[in-house]
Design a protein around this motif. Structure first.
Motif, PDB file in Angstrom:
ATOM      1  N   PRO A  20      15.788 -18.024  57.772  1.00 51.49           N
ATOM      2  CA  PRO A  20      15.560 -19.436  58.076  1.00 51.49           C
ATOM      3  C   PRO A  20      14.111 -19.695  58.486  1.00 51.49           C
ATOM      4  O   PRO A  20      13.333 -18.767  58.699  1.00 51.49           O
ATOM      5  N   LYS A  21      13.772 -20.962  58.597  1.00 49.28           N
ATOM      6  CA  LYS A  21      12.419 -21.358  58.985  1.00 49.28           C
ATOM      7  C   LYS A  21      12.076 -20.834  60.377  1.00 49.28           C
ATOM      8  O   LYS A  21      12.941 -20.721  61.241  1.00 49.28           O
ATOM      9  N   SER A  22      10.807 -20.515  60.555  1.00 49.24           N
ATOM     10  CA  SER A  22      10.243 -20.142  61.865  1.00 49.24           C
ATOM     11  C   SER A  22      10.841 -18.889  62.485  1.00 49.24           C
ATOM     12  O   SER A  22      11.036 -18.824  63.699  1.00 49.24           O
ATOM     13  N   VAL A  23      11.135 -17.881  61.650  1.00 46.92           N
ATOM     14  CA  VAL A  23      11.628 -16.609  62.198  1.00 46.92           C
ATOM     15  C   VAL A  23      10.625 -15.470  62.013  1.00 46.92           C
ATOM     16  O   VAL A  23      10.902 -14.339  62.396  1.00 46.92           O
ATOM     17  N   GLY A  24       9.475 -15.747  61.404  1.00 45.99           N
ATOM     18  CA  GLY A  24       8.444 -14.726  61.258  1.00 45.99           C
ATOM     19  C   GLY A  24       8.348 -14.068  59.898  1.00 45.99           C
ATOM     20  O   GLY A  24       7.824 -12.962  59.782  1.00 45.99           O
ATOM     21  N   LYS A  25       8.835 -14.734  58.854  1.00 46.49           N
ATOM     22  CA  LYS A  25       8.766 -14.156  57.503  1.00 46.49           C
ATOM     23  C   LYS A  25       7.326 -13.890  57.078  1.00 46.49           C
ATOM     24  O   LYS A  25       7.018 -12.819  56.551  1.00 46.49           O
ATOM     25  N   SER A  26       6.443 -14.846  57.309  1.00 49.27           N
ATOM     26  CA  SER A  26       5.043 -14.681  56.889  1.00 49.27           C
ATOM     27  C   SER A  26       4.364 -13.558  57.654  1.00 49.27           C
ATOM     28  O   SER A  26       3.630 -12.755  57.072  1.00 49.27           O
ATOM     29  N   THR A  27       4.615 -13.475  58.937  1.00 44.59           N
ATOM     30  CA  THR A  27       4.046 -12.389  59.742  1.00 44.59           C
ATOM     31  C   THR A  27       4.581 -11.047  59.274  1.00 44.59           C
ATOM     32  O   THR A  27       3.826 -10.078  59.134  1.00 44.59           O
ATOM     33  N   PHE A  28       5.888 -10.978  59.017  1.00 47.36           N
ATOM     34  CA  PHE A  28       6.479  -9.738  58.523  1.00 47.36           C
ATOM     35  C   PHE A  28       5.885  -9.357  57.162  1.00 47.36           C
ATOM     36  O   PHE A  28       5.584  -8.191  56.918  1.00 47.36           O
ATOM     37  N   ASN A  29       5.697 -10.342  56.276  1.00 42.30           N
ATOM     38  CA  ASN A  29       5.105 -10.060  54.963  1.00 42.30           C
ATOM     39  C   ASN A  29       3.709  -9.463  55.108  1.00 42.30           C
ATOM     40  O   ASN A  29       3.364  -8.509  54.415  1.00 42.30           O
ATOM     41  N   ARG A  30       2.884 -10.044  55.986  1.00 44.66           N
ATOM     42  CA  ARG A  30       1.536  -9.519  56.214  1.00 44.66           C
ATOM     43  C   ARG A  30       1.594  -8.079  56.702  1.00 44.66           C
ATOM     44  O   ARG A  30       0.864  -7.216  56.232  1.00 44.66           O
ATOM     45  N   TYR A  31       2.479  -7.819  57.660  1.00 43.16           N
ATOM     46  CA  TYR A  31       2.649  -6.466  58.190  1.00 43.16           C
ATOM     47  C   TYR A  31       3.089  -5.505  57.086  1.00 43.16           C
ATOM     48  O   TYR A  31       2.552  -4.410  56.946  1.00 43.16           O
ATOM     49  N   LEU A  32       4.066  -5.919  56.298  1.00 40.06           N
ATOM     50  CA  LEU A  32       4.587  -5.089  55.213  1.00 40.06           C
ATOM     51  C   LEU A  32       3.519  -4.803  54.161  1.00 40.06           C
ATOM     52  O   LEU A  32       3.354  -3.657  53.725  1.00 40.06           O
ATOM     53  N   ILE A  33       2.786  -5.824  53.750  1.00 40.90           N
ATOM     54  CA  ILE A  33       1.714  -5.641  52.769  1.00 40.90           C
ATOM     55  C   ILE A  33       0.685  -4.650  53.293  1.00 40.90           C
ATOM     56  O   ILE A  33       0.292  -3.704  52.596  1.00 40.90           O
ATOM     57  N   ASN A  34       0.249  -4.839  54.535  1.00 39.77           N
ATOM     58  CA  ASN A  34      -0.757  -3.954  55.104  1.00 39.77           C
ATOM     59  C   ASN A  34      -0.237  -2.522  55.225  1.00 39.77           C
ATOM     60  O   ASN A  34      -0.967  -1.564  54.981  1.00 39.77           O
ATOM     61  N   LEU A  35       1.022  -2.366  55.578  1.00 40.31           N
ATOM     62  CA  LEU A  35       1.642  -1.045  55.671  1.00 40.31           C
ATOM     63  C   LEU A  35       1.681  -0.364  54.301  1.00 40.31           C
ATOM     64  O   LEU A  35       1.311   0.803  54.160  1.00 40.31           O
ATOM     65  N   LEU A  36       2.117  -1.106  53.276  1.00 42.87           N
ATOM     66  CA  LEU A  36       2.169  -0.541  51.924  1.00 42.87           C
ATOM     67  C   LEU A  36       0.783  -0.168  51.412  1.00 42.87           C
ATOM     68  O   LEU A  36       0.617   0.841  50.719  1.00 42.87           O
ATOM     69  N   LEU A  37      -0.227  -0.965  51.759  1.00 38.70           N
ATOM     70  CA  LEU A  37      -1.586  -0.685  51.288  1.00 38.70           C
ATOM     71  C   LEU A  37      -2.201   0.542  51.966  1.00 38.70           C
ATOM     72  O   LEU A  37      -3.226   1.038  51.512  1.00 38.70           O
ATOM     73  N   ASN A  38      -1.565   1.044  53.021  1.00 34.46           N
ATOM     74  CA  ASN A  38      -2.022   2.300  53.625  1.00 34.46           C
ATOM     75  C   ASN A  38      -1.780   3.493  52.715  1.00 34.46           C
ATOM     76  O   ASN A  38      -2.456   4.506  52.833  1.00 34.46           O
ATOM     77  N   CYS A  39      -0.800   3.371  51.805  1.00 36.81           N
ATOM     78  CA  CYS A  39      -0.474   4.507  50.947  1.00 36.81           C
ATOM     79  C   CYS A  39      -0.453   4.164  49.457  1.00 36.81           C
ATOM     80  O   CYS A  39      -0.174   5.028  48.637  1.00 36.81           O
ATOM     81  N   LEU A  40      -0.745   2.925  49.116  1.00 43.38           N
ATOM     82  CA  LEU A  40      -0.794   2.499  47.714  1.00 43.38           C
ATOM     83  C   LEU A  40      -2.108   1.765  47.456  1.00 43.38           C
ATOM     84  O   LEU A  40      -2.616   1.085  48.335  1.00 43.38           O
ATOM     85  N   PRO A  41      -2.634   1.857  46.240  1.00 41.43           N
ATOM     86  CA  PRO A  41      -3.888   1.148  45.948  1.00 41.43           C
ATOM     87  C   PRO A  41      -3.709  -0.369  45.856  1.00 41.43           C
ATOM     88  O   PRO A  41      -4.644  -1.119  46.112  1.00 41.43           O
ATOM     89  N   CYS A  42      -2.493  -0.828  45.502  1.00 40.13           N
ATOM     90  CA  CYS A  42      -2.250  -2.263  45.396  1.00 40.13           C
ATOM     91  C   CYS A  42      -0.753  -2.540  45.376  1.00 40.13           C
ATOM     92  O   CYS A  42       0.052  -1.650  45.137  1.00 40.13           O
ATOM     93  N   ILE A  43      -0.420  -3.794  45.618  1.00 42.07           N
ATOM     94  CA  ILE A  43       0.950  -4.283  45.483  1.00 42.07           C
ATOM     95  C   ILE A  43       0.866  -5.663  44.851  1.00 42.07           C
ATOM     96  O   ILE A  43      -0.194  -6.269  44.803  1.00 42.07           O
ATOM     97  N   GLU A  44       1.978  -6.158  44.370  1.00 44.03           N
ATOM     98  CA  GLU A  44       2.057  -7.529  43.861  1.00 44.03           C
ATOM     99  C   GLU A  44       2.777  -8.365  44.911  1.00 44.03           C
ATOM    100  O   GLU A  44       3.673  -7.879  45.611  1.00 44.03           O
ATOM    101  N   PHE A  45       2.387  -9.636  45.007  1.00 47.90           N
ATOM    102  CA  PHE A  45       2.982 -10.560  45.963  1.00 47.90           C
ATOM    103  C   PHE A  45       3.369 -11.830  45.228  1.00 47.90           C
ATOM    104  O   PHE A  45       2.513 -12.488  44.625  1.00 47.90           O
ATOM    105  N   LEU A  46       4.658 -12.157  45.229  1.00 45.13           N
ATOM    106  CA  LEU A  46       5.144 -13.383  44.604  1.00 45.13           C
ATOM    107  C   LEU A  46       5.346 -14.428  45.686  1.00 45.13           C
ATOM    108  O   LEU A  46       6.198 -14.271  46.564  1.00 45.13           O
TER     109      LEU A  46
END
Length: 126
Positions: A20-46
């Protein structure tokens, strides 16, 4: 650590973040992207959230290849998308069918060769 399958038919993982709205999806996405980029050269984001986009202006549905961490608010890391459609609204409430067609069109550019993170809007049915 490997995020992609060695078998062609399975491809890379697709991670859909919803809630639902205002539960931190965008913050979680940023964290997840940054975590994945620690071990991958790139990811795709839709980007499917018309009202709160991360890498493009509001009102856009986009597919972005992310190669660098996102460290600030969205306006500090705008990127050129691989594929983008300006939907023209920050909500799809009145034009759900057009929204879904646009989403399918943008998603068709995903080649399944790197992991995909999908950001959704806060529409959930309880």
């Amino acid at each position: 650590m490997s995020f992609c399958s060695s078998e062609e038919d399975e491809g890379c993982p697709v991670i859909l973040v919803c809630g639902p709205k205002s539960v931190g999806k965008s913050t979680f996405n940023r964290y997840l992207i940054n975590l994945l980029l620690n071990c991958l050269p790139c990811i795709e984001f839709l980007e499917c959230d018309l009202g709160q986009t991360e890498f493009t202006p509001p009102g856009c549905i986009s597919l972005i290849n992310v190669m660098e961490p996102s460290l600030g608010p969205p306006f500090t890391h705008l990127r050129t998308p691989r594929k983008m459609v300006y939907f023209g609204e920050t909500s799809c409430e009145q034009e759900t069918e057009r929204y879904l067609d646009t989403l399918k069109y943008v998603f068709s550019a995903y080649e399944r060769d790197v992991p995909l993170v999908i950001n959704t809007m806060g529409w959930v049915k309880v």
